[in-house]
Write a protein that holds these residues in place. Sequence first.
Motif, short mmCIF file in Angstrom:
data_model
loop_
_atom_site.label_atom_id
_atom_site.label_comp_id
_atom_site.label_asym_id
_atom_site.label_seq_id
_atom_site.Cartn_x
_atom_site.Cartn_y
_atom_site.Cartn_z
N VAL A 92 -14.79 5.20 -2.68
CA VAL A 92 -14.00 6.34 -2.22
C VAL A 92 -14.82 7.06 -1.16
CG1 VAL A 92 -12.94 8.54 -2.91
CG2 VAL A 92 -12.89 6.58 -4.48
N LEU A 93 -14.16 7.44 -0.06
CA LEU A 93 -14.86 8.22 0.97
C LEU A 93 -15.54 9.43 0.33
CD1 LEU A 93 -12.27 8.23 3.89
CD2 LEU A 93 -14.54 7.20 3.93
N PRO A 94 -16.76 9.75 0.76
CA PRO A 94 -17.49 10.86 0.15
C PRO A 94 -16.70 12.17 0.07
CG PRO A 94 -18.96 9.62 1.56
CD PRO A 94 -17.57 9.05 1.77
N LYS A 95 -15.92 12.49 1.09
CA LYS A 95 -15.19 13.77 1.07
C LYS A 95 -14.07 13.81 0.04
CE LYS A 95 -12.19 12.60 5.00
NZ LYS A 95 -11.86 12.96 6.38
N TYR A 96 -13.70 12.65 -0.53
CA TYR A 96 -12.64 12.61 -1.54
C TYR A 96 -13.16 12.24 -2.93
CZ TYR A 96 -9.50 12.89 2.43
OH TYR A 96 -8.84 13.30 3.56
N GLN A 97 -14.45 12.08 -3.08
CA GLN A 97 -15.00 11.75 -4.38
C GLN A 97 -14.86 12.92 -5.34
OE1 GLN A 97 -18.99 10.26 -3.62
NE2 GLN A 97 -18.18 8.42 -2.62
#
Length: 165
Positions: A92-97
């Motif tokens: 998952v992209l870091p900003k959506y984790q």
Amino acid sequence: MFFVRTASERDLEQIRALLVETWHATYDTFYGAEKVDELTARWHSVEALKARLRRENAEFVVADSGSEIAGMGFAAMSDALEKTVILHQLYVLPKYQRQGVGRDMFAELETCFPDAEHMRVEVEPQNLHALAFYRAHGFSEVASTAHCGGEQSGIPALVLEKRLS
């Protein structure tokens, strides 16, 4: 809001970019940016991703908002272990984790293999966030390897397994 769907060839460039960003955010501190570049070039090329799309007895999913792909997951039945599915990738992209994106993709992948009795995943021992995620989803350690992903990678991993109902 993201929905989980099967990946297609039109997604592969976005998936590759997602993997490069996520791998650098996760693994640079463990292996250095140069090693991560080398691994992502080999393991996450568009050609490697296309091969996963075509693989039989496998499922390749993305979390898609309609304008952005926030996560990807790939699992396949094991060739070596009976009634076992291998979760090869869940990123998952870091900003959506920590927003449920990984949980939703994982829940979908769990249901895609009705004949499987177990699911396995390899996790870098220093990746404490991933270890916590998998343990919270019912996995426990069953082994370790010095070559995560095979190919004599030299990347250590813990092998975690979960019984599927």
